[in-house]
Design an enzyme around this catalytic site. Structure first.
Site: not given
Ligand code: GLN
Length: 491
Positions: A80, A155, A179
């Site tokens: 990532k 994400s 994510s």
């Molecule tokens: N979707 C969640 C957020 O927007 C979690 C994102 C993540 O785990 N990095 O905060």
């Protein structure tokens, strides 16, 4: 050889060690498949072809010289793009870091290299990992490999899509509120969030430091177990890592769940699509059929988890993101006359709308007049949630839930409703708030789309978590690699 991309990471590793194929052949195969399919998928922000070929040549030489090779030797891995990689652009999906070349690698990246994995490239993500669809990337769209009109989740959407499409057998993602697990569920692969402190965060671009954790994605539970063993463990560069010994996670996998206590907390099914709840019940029954004993637990404060997360995560983000000011980090803009103008142009033009929203929410929640009402209150709720889970884990060894409340959605579906986007994390973010490990395991398809089942376990019980996940994988069958199809939208 032709269908190498259907194989697990473990099988690719074995074939390399056995001399059936060289690392250079493996890398060429991966690069060819990426060249054919990634233009449709959009999973990679950068493919590090030369670097991967050079590592492969070196690995081939070392194998021929009879050297001892690492546990991931010959296995292609994607990262990532919020994991710092020495000499490889690391953007966090943000225009602000479009040209950032880190002078060092994240600990997890170094550990993969020491294990002789082959780093293939960097994958797309929501800007600074804020989002659940990868739509907030400043650079490109990533399609769901099952249906190009649907999001891959986020994400870590690029990592999940790349693994699902068989571009690589393994990838790293990062978690703050789901994510890794949510895109794993949307793309039909395995995704693990380790216990907070199990894996070093050094070199992971920080979102919310008390919640962030790096986690692996793969097509089998065994592959994910192998990566965890490589990346886990204390790191002097990250004082929040724990000294807890790192076991051989794969060794436990066949052990089953005879006599274990399993629960499906009602609060973690509520609001989920009926089809997904039914699939979670099937997974639960599979554990019971394997000898586990059903028990019931309750999580009385769970209702507050989503709101608690969306105060704490933005609060920490607003502080962490202050370093992107055009002086310390970030592409500098404006400021010919005034410093304040430089900050405002750098951050005003460099950050996307979701990141700005988080910074504003976080700054508000921490501001002098409101800190007690929001941030301090959220910390209290976090403590109550931790107590709920401690009580639940005194009754049950494993909790079972759907990973997500719903199936993958269409691009743009939540463009005008950030709260609907946030609701995607309702079932995953409790594990981040209380620090326990959790995994999403594929549980077949419904209406042609993947379903993910989430298992949760007490802190540092990854061995048990993976062991139970193996039972679920045996029941539903491991993830298939799917060749992405072109849809209406371009990546
Ligand atoms: N979707 C969640 C957020 O927007 C979690 C994102 C993540 O785990 N990095 O905060």
């Amino acid at each position: 050889m032709a269908d190498w991309w259907l194989e697990s990471a473990a099988a690719v590793h074995r074939s390399f060690i056995a001399g059936e194929r060289s690392a250079s052949e493996i890398v060429d195969g991966v690069l060819d498949r990426i060249a054919v399919h990634d233009p449709i998928l959009g999973a990679f922000l950068e493919v590090a072809a030369d670097r991967a070929r050079a590592s492969a040549r070196q690995l081939d030489r070392r194998r021929l010289a009879g050297e001892q090779l690492g546990p991931l030797a010959g296995v292609p891995v994607a990262l990532k793009d919020n994991l710092a990689t020495d000499g490889l652009r690391t953007t966090a999906g943000s225009a602000l870091l479009a040209n950032w070349l880190p002078p060092y690698s994240a600990t997890v990246v170094r550990r993969l290299e020491v294990a002789d994995a082959l780093i293939i490239g960097k994958t797309n993500l929501d800007e600074f990992a804020m989002g659940s669809s990868t739509e907030h990337s400043a650079f490109q769209r990533t399609n769901n490999p099952y249906d190009a009109d649907l999001v891959p989740g986020g994400s870590s959407g690029g990592s999940a899509a790349a693994v699902a499409a068989g571009l690589v057998p393994l990838a790293l993602g990062s978690e703050t509120g789901g994510s890794v697990r949510q895109p794993a569920a949307y793309c039909g692969v395995v995704g693990l969030k380790p216990t907070y402190g199990r894996v070093s965060r050094y070199g992971l671009i920080a979102f919310a430091s008390s919640l962030d954790q790096v986690g692996p994605l793969g097509r089998t539970v065994g592959d994910v177990a192998d990566v965890l063993r490589v990346i886990a463990g204390a790191d002097p560069e990250d004082p929040s890592t724990c000294l807890e010994p790192v076991p051989d996670y794969r060794a436990a996998l066949g052990g089953g769940v005879q006599g274990w206590r399993v629960a499906m907390p009602e609060e973690l099914q509520k609001g989920a699509d009926a089809k997904l709840q039914a699939r979670a019940e099937q997974a639960f029954s599979a554990l019971v059929a394997a000898g586990a004993r059903p028990v019931s637990v309750c999580l009385p404060h769970l209702e507050a988890a989503l709101a608690t997360y969306y105060v704490i995560a933005p609060a920490e983000a607003s502080s962490n993101l202050s370093r992107f000011d055009g002086v310390r980090f970030g592409v500098r803009q404006g400021g010919d006359r005034e410093l304040a103008d430089m900050y405002s142009q750098t951050r005003g033009r460099g950050f996307g709308p979701e990141v700005k929203r988080r910074i504003m929410i976080g700054t508000y929640a921490l501001s002098a007049g409101y800190v007690d009402a929001f941030y301090v209150q959220a910390q209290r709720l976090r403590q109550l949630l931790a107590e709920d889970f401690a009580a639940a884990f005194s009754m049950a060894d494993i909790l079972v839930t759907p990973t997500t409340p719903s199936l993958p959605f269409r691009f743009g579906a939540h463009d005008h409703d950030p709260l609907a986007m946030y609701a995607n994390d309702a079932l995953t973010l409790p594990a981040n708030l209380v620090g326990v490990p959790a995994i999403s395991v594929p549980a077949g398809l419904t209406a042609g789309l993947p379903v993910g089942i989430q298992l949760m376990a007490p802190a540092f019980a990854e061995r048990a978590l993976l062991q139970a996940a193996q039972v679920v994988e045996d029941h539903f069958g491991p993830a298939a690699a799917i060749t992405p199809r072109r849809g209406g939208g371009q990546p």
